[in-house]
Scaffold this motif. Structure first.
Motif, short mmCIF file in Angstrom:
data_model
loop_
_atom_site.label_atom_id
_atom_site.label_comp_id
_atom_site.label_asym_id
_atom_site.label_seq_id
_atom_site.Cartn_x
_atom_site.Cartn_y
_atom_site.Cartn_z
N UNK A 1 0.83 -1.20 0.00
CA UNK A 1 0.00 0.00 0.00
C UNK A 1 0.87 1.26 0.00
N UNK A 2 1.98 1.22 0.72
CA UNK A 2 2.87 2.36 0.72
C UNK A 2 3.48 2.59 -0.66
N UNK A 3 3.83 1.53 -1.37
CA UNK A 3 4.38 1.69 -2.71
C UNK A 3 3.37 2.36 -3.64
N UNK A 4 2.11 1.96 -3.56
CA UNK A 4 1.08 2.58 -4.40
C UNK A 4 0.94 4.06 -4.07
N UNK A 5 0.95 4.39 -2.79
CA UNK A 5 0.83 5.80 -2.39
C UNK A 5 2.05 6.60 -2.84
N UNK A 6 3.21 5.99 -2.79
CA UNK A 6 4.43 6.69 -3.23
C UNK A 6 4.38 6.98 -4.73
N UNK A 7 3.96 6.02 -5.52
CA UNK A 7 3.83 6.26 -6.96
C UNK A 7 2.82 7.37 -7.22
N UNK A 8 1.71 7.33 -6.50
CA UNK A 8 0.68 8.35 -6.67
C UNK A 8 1.24 9.75 -6.41
N UNK A 9 2.00 9.91 -5.33
CA UNK A 9 2.58 11.21 -5.01
C UNK A 9 3.68 11.60 -6.00
N UNK A 10 4.48 10.62 -6.42
CA UNK A 10 5.55 10.88 -7.38
C UNK A 10 4.98 11.38 -8.71
N UNK A 11 3.84 10.84 -9.09
CA UNK A 11 3.23 11.17 -10.36
C UNK A 11 2.51 12.52 -10.33
N UNK A 12 2.21 13.02 -9.15
CA UNK A 12 1.47 14.29 -9.05
C UNK A 12 2.34 15.45 -9.51
N UNK B 1 6.24 19.94 -3.97
CA UNK B 1 6.72 19.59 -2.63
C UNK B 1 6.18 18.22 -2.27
N UNK B 2 7.07 17.33 -1.88
CA UNK B 2 6.67 15.99 -1.43
C UNK B 2 7.11 15.84 0.02
N UNK B 3 6.18 15.43 0.88
CA UNK B 3 6.46 15.22 2.29
C UNK B 3 6.19 13.76 2.60
N UNK B 4 7.23 13.02 2.95
CA UNK B 4 7.11 11.60 3.27
C UNK B 4 7.12 11.45 4.78
N UNK B 5 5.95 11.25 5.36
CA UNK B 5 5.84 11.13 6.81
C UNK B 5 5.92 9.66 7.20
N UNK B 6 7.16 9.17 7.33
CA UNK B 6 7.42 7.75 7.58
C UNK B 6 6.66 6.90 6.57
N UNK B 7 6.62 7.40 5.33
CA UNK B 7 5.85 6.76 4.28
C UNK B 7 6.51 5.50 3.75
N UNK B 8 7.72 5.19 4.21
CA UNK B 8 8.43 3.99 3.74
C UNK B 8 8.75 3.06 4.91
N UNK B 9 8.08 3.24 6.03
CA UNK B 9 8.44 2.48 7.23
C UNK B 9 8.17 0.99 7.08
N UNK B 10 7.26 0.61 6.15
CA UNK B 10 6.96 -0.81 5.95
C UNK B 10 7.77 -1.42 4.80
#
Length: 595
Positions: free
Chosen positions: A467-478, A482-491
């Motif tokens: 789920x984190x990978x999908x959210x990261x791609x979504x934000x990367x594509x936007x 400014x991108x803020x990763x709030x422990x978005x890769x902890x898993x």
């Protein structure tokens, strides 16, 4: 109380309110006709020996009641237009507040109760208040018109004491609200104290500590009893107010009856005046006292609790131009609640365009709160947060969404296709752009496993890391710069985390990482270390060294780095170089596993 009243008045929409007022005018007809018809029926009908005329005047009251009923029907049809927007606004506030707190790492356990119970209490009591106040106003207007038509001298005798009684009652509302709130708080404290004692009742009995246990609850019991007695005093005040406004006009008219007759007031007019008092003013005042004293207090207290929890503000939207996407915090202090200890205090921070900042600190120290502030999801208690020179919290949601993308720890994935999930923030993206973003972040294998861009996504079937990978791609594509990763890769494992962060850093724009691992901090150009009381900023690209005793050095040692200050990957899984804490700009040191 004033805040709740301001909110309630501000929630009244102009067009529905005008419609409500317009349809209330016919409803005033029975109140206006009641005493006048009684006077004419007696003077011109029954006392004059013309019973048919008397009955006709009484029939006029019936006709006025039919007109009033038609107006009442329309009033209730328009009532929802006033009440439902307030409910919708409160629902948005509760949901928005819960999301903001969740993003900031402060889960709101009371949001469900506020949404399912407290908001409904506010809606129902708000509707009740509108009905009561409107009915009171309609009755008073009708009585005033009727008395002036009947005999102006009777209006001068009846209306002043009635107005005094109403004014006295309104003056008691503030005291009543304070005592009602004190009673609720005393009841909560008693429940807490009694619960603690009852939980250990077996131990209390076994150790013979009954007197000590009784002493623990004696204070809360006495406090709650005093609060209830105080409420009883308020009820007595209400009775006195009703006596002044409801019964004193009647006494005045009866006491001056002989004088009134001597000055030309007929028996029918006296009867009409008494009818207005007994059957219009007294019921109207009684409903007002019970309505405001009951539903009104519930409305104020419950709404205050909702507004406290959701952070009630009425900040106007701004049209200030946004120049770039530089982030800036000026003297920012933030606490969850008016009396809570600040999580951040007097923080000054500038994040230039294109910067790569890592925020580190112990769990619960305010890192996620800072992320919410920088993204405009939270508003500081004092100070200001700017994006491109504009106050972040005042920007419209669509404008703010175009400037920053926040990826929280708990990634949101919805049922739909892979393409719909990945391109959610950029629906016009081509398949090639979506696949390129997935490859850059490291989610290409996941996309293939799910069946490509047209494959179905079932959130419950995905792991937290997927789920984190999908959210990261979504934000990367936007398109947000400014991108803020709030422990978005902890898993994710350290290697996958590094790939994702490096992809965002190479994407261009600004990257703020709430660091979960030491390696995330060591890859950043600059590091902000927080511990609540202190905030230390280090420019690793310029060769800043964390001196012994500094917060950054303490965190490095706690995370298991080289105490001598040599920057290495604490996870021993980062095969590449990183910007370290060496003695020169951009100095790097090889991974410990390869050294």
């Amino acid at each position: 109380m004033n805040r709740a009243l301001r909110y309630g008045l501000g929630a009244l929409r102009r067009r529905p309110l005008l419609a409500l007022v317009a349809w209330s005018l016919p409803e005033a007809a029975p109140s206006a006709a009641l005493g006048l018809a009684m006077a004419r029926a007696l003077d011109d009908g029954f006392l004059a020996g013309r019973p048919v005329v008397g009955l006709a005047w009484l029939g006029a009251v019936l006709g006025a009641s039919v007109v009033g009923a038609a107006g009442s029907r329309q009033v209730y049809r328009h009532l929802g237009d006033l009440v439902e927007p307030l409910r919708d606004d409160l629902v948005r506030r509760v949901v928005d507040g819960a999301l903001r707190r969740g993003v900031a790492g402060q889960p709101d356990d009371g949001a469900v109760v506020r949404l399912t119970r407290q908001v409904e209490i506010v809606r129902d009591t708000f509707a009740g208040l509108i009905v009561v106040v409107r009915a009171f106003a309609v009755s008073v207007v009708g009585v005033v018109v009727g008395l002036l038509s009947l005999a102006p001298v009777l209006a001068l005798l009846i209306l002043p004491p009635f107005a005094v009684g109403v004014a006295l009652f309104v003056a008691t509302l503030g005291l009543a609200a304070a005592r009602q709130r004190a009673s609720v708080l005393a009841d909560e404290r008693l429940s807490t104290a009694a619960g603690r004692v009852l939980t250990g009742l077996r131990d209390v009995t076994a150790s013979g500590a009954e007197e000590h246990a009784a002493g623990l609850v004696a204070g809360p019991v006495a406090e709650q009893a005093a609060a209830e007695r105080a409420l009883g005093g308020v009820a007595a005040l209400r009775g006195a107010c009703f006596a002044v406004g409801g019964w004193l006009p009647l006494v005045v008219v009866l006491a001056l009856g002989r004088w009134l007759v001597d000055h030309g007031v007929s028996a029918g007019e006296l009867l009409g005046a008494l009818t207005y008092v007994l059957f219009a003013l007294q019921p109207a005042l009684s409903r007002l006292v019970s309505g405001l004293g009951g539903s009104g207090l519930r409305f104020v207290i419950t709404l205050d609790r909702v507004l406290d929890a959701t952070g009630f503000t009425r900040t106007p939207r701004t049209d200030h131009p946004v120049a770039g996407h530089r982030l800036e915090a000026r003297g920012v202090t933030f606490g969850y609640g008016r009396h809570a200890e600040p999580v951040l205090r007097d923080l000054d921070l500038v994040v230039p365009e294109g910067d790569h900042l890592a925020v580190i600190g112990a769990s619960g120290i305010g890192k996620s709160t800072l992320a919410g502030l920088l993204c405009g999801l939270l508003r500081p208690s004092s100070g200001a947060v700017l994006i491109g020179g504009a106050v972040a919290g005042e920007l419209p949601a669509d404008r703010l969404a175009g400037l920053r993308a926040l990826i929280p720890q708990e990634a949101y994935v919805f049922t739909g296709t892979v393409r719909e999930n990945l391109a959610y923030l950029r629906p016009c993206a081509s398949d090639g752009q979506v696949l390129a973003a997935a490859r850059a972040v490291g989610a290409a294998a996941l996309v293939e496993r799910l069946g490509g861009l047209d494959g179905p996504v079932t959130p419950g079937a995905l792991s937290a890391g997927e789920r984190q990978l999908i959210a990261l791609v979504r934000a990367y594509l936007s398109d947000a710069p400014v991108a803020v990763l709030d422990e978005a890769t902890c898993h994710l494992d350290p290697a996958a985390e590094r790939r994702a962060e490096e992809a965002f850093a190479a994407r261009g724009g600004t990257l703020v990482v709430i660091a979960h691992r030491l390696s995330s901090a060591l890859r950043a150009r600059r590091v902000l270390a927080l511990d609540g009381a202190r905030a230390e900023l280090y420019d690793q690209s310029a060769g800043d060294i964390a001196p012994p005793g500094s917060l950054y050095r303490e965190l490095l040692d706690r995370w298991g780095s080289d105490p001598a200050g040599v920057a290495r990957d604490a996870d021993r899984l980062d095969p590449g170089p990183a910007a370290g804490l060496g003695h020169g700009p951009r100095e790097v040191v090889a991974d410990r596993a390869r050294a």
